[in-house]
Design a protein around this motif. Structure first.
Motif, mmCIF file in Angstrom:
data_model
loop_
_atom_site.group_PDB
_atom_site.id
_atom_site.type_symbol
_atom_site.label_atom_id
_atom_site.label_comp_id
_atom_site.label_asym_id
_atom_site.label_seq_id
_atom_site.Cartn_x
_atom_site.Cartn_y
_atom_site.Cartn_z
ATOM 1 N N TRP A 70 0.828 -1.200 0.000
ATOM 2 C CA TRP A 70 0.000 0.000 0.000
ATOM 3 C C TRP A 70 0.863 1.251 0.000
ATOM 4 O O TRP A 70 2.073 1.191 0.243
ATOM 5 N N ALA A 71 0.240 2.390 -0.261
ATOM 6 C CA ALA A 71 0.934 3.686 -0.213
ATOM 7 C C ALA A 71 -0.075 4.790 0.073
ATOM 8 O O ALA A 71 -1.248 4.677 -0.293
ATOM 9 N N GLU A 80 -9.796 0.591 -0.166
ATOM 10 C CA GLU A 80 -9.777 -0.741 0.435
ATOM 11 C C GLU A 80 -9.522 -0.733 1.941
ATOM 12 O O GLU A 80 -9.776 -1.723 2.616
ATOM 13 N N HIS A 81 -9.007 0.361 2.470
ATOM 14 C CA HIS A 81 -8.534 0.400 3.849
ATOM 15 C C HIS A 81 -9.578 -0.041 4.885
ATOM 16 O O HIS A 81 -9.255 -0.838 5.776
ATOM 17 N N PRO A 82 -10.832 0.427 4.804
ATOM 18 C CA PRO A 82 -11.817 -0.041 5.788
ATOM 19 C C PRO A 82 -12.015 -1.563 5.743
ATOM 20 O O PRO A 82 -12.297 -2.182 6.772
ATOM 21 N N ASN A 83 -11.856 -2.158 4.575
ATOM 22 C CA ASN A 83 -12.002 -3.616 4.461
ATOM 23 C C ASN A 83 -10.835 -4.332 5.125
ATOM 24 O O ASN A 83 -11.015 -5.389 5.735
ATOM 25 N N LEU A 84 -9.640 -3.772 5.020
ATOM 26 C CA LEU A 84 -8.493 -4.355 5.713
ATOM 27 C C LEU A 84 -8.678 -4.258 7.225
ATOM 28 O O LEU A 84 -8.327 -5.183 7.966
ATOM 29 N N VAL A 85 -9.243 -3.153 7.677
ATOM 30 C CA VAL A 85 -9.527 -2.990 9.109
ATOM 31 C C VAL A 85 -10.512 -4.067 9.552
ATOM 32 O O VAL A 85 -10.319 -4.712 10.589
ATOM 33 N N ALA A 86 -11.562 -4.309 8.764
ATOM 34 C CA ALA A 86 -12.557 -5.331 9.107
ATOM 35 C C ALA A 86 -11.930 -6.723 9.134
ATOM 36 O O ALA A 86 -12.244 -7.535 10.020
ATOM 37 N N ILE A 87 -11.048 -7.005 8.198
ATOM 38 C CA ILE A 87 -10.383 -8.312 8.158
ATOM 39 C C ILE A 87 -9.505 -8.490 9.399
ATOM 40 O O ILE A 87 -9.507 -9.545 10.034
ATOM 41 N N ALA A 88 -8.762 -7.438 9.756
ATOM 42 C CA ALA A 88 -7.910 -7.497 10.952
ATOM 43 C C ALA A 88 -8.763 -7.679 12.207
ATOM 44 O O ALA A 88 -8.412 -8.449 13.105
ATOM 45 N N GLU A 89 -9.900 -6.977 12.275
ATOM 46 C CA GLU A 89 -10.781 -7.092 13.436
ATOM 47 C C GLU A 89 -11.394 -8.483 13.557
ATOM 48 O O GLU A 89 -11.775 -8.907 14.646
ATOM 49 N N GLY A 136 1.457 -3.143 -9.104
ATOM 50 C CA GLY A 136 1.200 -1.796 -8.603
ATOM 51 C C GLY A 136 0.363 -1.903 -7.342
ATOM 52 O O GLY A 136 -0.241 -2.940 -7.071
ATOM 53 N N VAL A 137 0.318 -0.851 -6.563
ATOM 54 C CA VAL A 137 -0.441 -0.891 -5.321
ATOM 55 C C VAL A 137 -1.885 -0.482 -5.579
ATOM 56 O O VAL A 137 -2.134 0.292 -6.506
ATOM 57 N N PRO A 138 -2.810 -1.013 -4.793
ATOM 58 C CA PRO A 138 -2.604 -2.024 -3.776
ATOM 59 C C PRO A 138 -2.577 -3.429 -4.366
ATOM 60 O O PRO A 138 -3.197 -3.688 -5.391
ATOM 61 N N GLU A 139 -1.867 -4.286 -3.694
ATOM 62 C CA GLU A 139 -1.895 -5.712 -3.969
ATOM 63 C C GLU A 139 -1.849 -6.428 -2.631
ATOM 64 O O GLU A 139 -1.133 -6.012 -1.730
ATOM 65 N N THR A 140 -2.622 -7.498 -2.537
ATOM 66 C CA THR A 140 -2.744 -8.225 -1.279
ATOM 67 C C THR A 140 -2.535 -9.706 -1.540
ATOM 68 O O THR A 140 -3.068 -10.250 -2.514
ATOM 69 N N TYR A 141 -1.767 -10.330 -0.675
ATOM 70 C CA TYR A 141 -1.451 -11.756 -0.794
ATOM 71 C C TYR A 141 -1.949 -12.480 0.441
ATOM 72 O O TYR A 141 -1.713 -12.035 1.562
ATOM 73 N N LEU A 142 -2.612 -13.617 0.218
ATOM 74 C CA LEU A 142 -3.030 -14.483 1.309
ATOM 75 C C LEU A 142 -1.953 -15.552 1.469
ATOM 76 O O LEU A 142 -1.598 -16.240 0.508
ATOM 77 N N ILE A 143 -1.448 -15.662 2.686
ATOM 78 C CA ILE A 143 -0.353 -16.587 3.006
ATOM 79 C C ILE A 143 -0.903 -17.672 3.930
ATOM 80 O O ILE A 143 -1.600 -17.367 4.900
ATOM 81 N N ASP A 144 -0.556 -18.928 3.650
ATOM 82 C CA ASP A 144 -1.024 -20.021 4.497
ATOM 83 C C ASP A 144 -0.066 -20.264 5.662
ATOM 84 O O ASP A 144 0.952 -19.575 5.803
ATOM 85 N N GLY A 145 -0.383 -21.255 6.491
ATOM 86 C CA GLY A 145 0.418 -21.562 7.670
ATOM 87 C C GLY A 145 1.817 -22.039 7.366
ATOM 88 O O GLY A 145 2.700 -21.977 8.219
ATOM 89 N N LEU A 151 -3.147 -16.983 -2.578
ATOM 90 C CA LEU A 151 -4.071 -16.136 -3.327
ATOM 91 C C LEU A 151 -3.474 -14.746 -3.466
ATOM 92 O O LEU A 151 -2.763 -14.279 -2.572
ATOM 93 N N ARG A 152 -3.775 -14.103 -4.562
ATOM 94 C CA ARG A 152 -3.336 -12.727 -4.794
ATOM 95 C C ARG A 152 -4.532 -11.908 -5.253
ATOM 96 O O ARG A 152 -5.285 -12.344 -6.123
ATOM 97 N N VAL A 153 -4.707 -10.754 -4.652
ATOM 98 C CA VAL A 153 -5.720 -9.804 -5.089
ATOM 99 C C VAL A 153 -4.966 -8.602 -5.654
ATOM 100 O O VAL A 153 -4.325 -7.863 -4.906
ATOM 101 N N ALA A 154 -5.018 -8.453 -6.976
ATOM 102 C CA ALA A 154 -4.394 -7.298 -7.626
ATOM 103 C C ALA A 154 -5.421 -6.185 -7.663
ATOM 104 O O ALA A 154 -6.530 -6.378 -8.157
ATOM 105 N N GLY A 155 -5.082 -5.058 -7.110
ATOM 106 C CA GLY A 155 -6.043 -3.974 -6.992
ATOM 107 C C GLY A 155 -6.638 -3.972 -5.595
ATOM 108 O O GLY A 155 -6.261 -4.777 -4.742
ATOM 109 N N PRO A 156 -7.580 -3.084 -5.344
ATOM 110 C CA PRO A 156 -8.118 -2.951 -3.997
ATOM 111 C C PRO A 156 -8.989 -4.132 -3.575
ATOM 112 O O PRO A 156 -9.655 -4.761 -4.401
#
Length: 181
Positions: A70-71, A80-89, A136-145, A151-156
């Motif tokens: 992110w930047a 996307e930021h509120p969604n990241l907050v919800a995921i963290a919560e 490019g940002v944002p990009e989000t990666y789901l990492i397993d144990g 998984l990769r989400v390119a974009g918000p």
């Protein structure tokens, strides 16, 4: 009028229709990632003032976690930021990599919108992004144990990308997230 006078108009019209029909078929969410199934790359990040340091070791171990590039200058990152907050919560660790950003502006961004990140690192020169295959940002990666990218989400991370990709992956692991959008 001669029939040849219509040729440029027909060509421009045909190109317009072709672009219109192709719009959305090759969106960012369809950009390929060669990283799926591979271990998350090593991290060589600068620290982020006042925040826990993001290290590669945090990406190993049980449970799913997200890595979000992110930047502060990135408008979709704000979306996307509120969604990241919800995921963290919801209990999913979210790790942030601040990408090619001014540290003071990045800190202001988090102070204004909230900080969903369990740890943060700064990728000031973009080398980490290159290693992860970031377009490019944002990009989000789901990492397993096991520390592998699943998984990769390119974009918000929006409600639609969440419902299509990230949400089902989290649900399969027994994690329920309710987005505020």
């Amino acid at each position: 009028m001669k029939p040849l006078h219509f040729v440029p108009f027909v060509v421009i019209l045909a190109l317009g229709v072709a672009f219109w029909l192709g719009n959305g078929r090759a969106g960012q969410e369809e950009l390929p990632s060669t990283m799926i199934g591979l271990p998350a790359p090593d991290l060589m990040l600068d620290g982020f003032a006042g925040e826990p340091e993001l290290t590669r070791a945090l990406l190993d171990g049980e449970g799913l976690k997200l890595v979000n590039f992110w930047a502060s200058w990135c408008a979709p990152c704000r979306v996307e930021h509120p969604n990241l907050v919800a995921i963290a919560e919801a209990g999913v660790p979210v790790y942030g990599i601040n990408y090619k950003d001014d540290p003071a502006k990045a800190a202001d961004f988090l102070a204004e919108l909230g900080n969903p990140y369990a740890a943060i690192g700064a990728d000031t020169n973009g080398r980490n992004g290159f290693g992860w295959g970031v377009y490019g940002v944002p990009e989000t990666y789901l990492i397993d144990g096991a520390g592998r990218i699943v998984l990769r989400v390119a974009g918000p991370v929006t409600s639609s990308t969440f419902a299509r990709d990230l949400g089902p992956a989290l649900e399969a692991a027994g994690i329920t997230v309710r987005l505020g959008e």
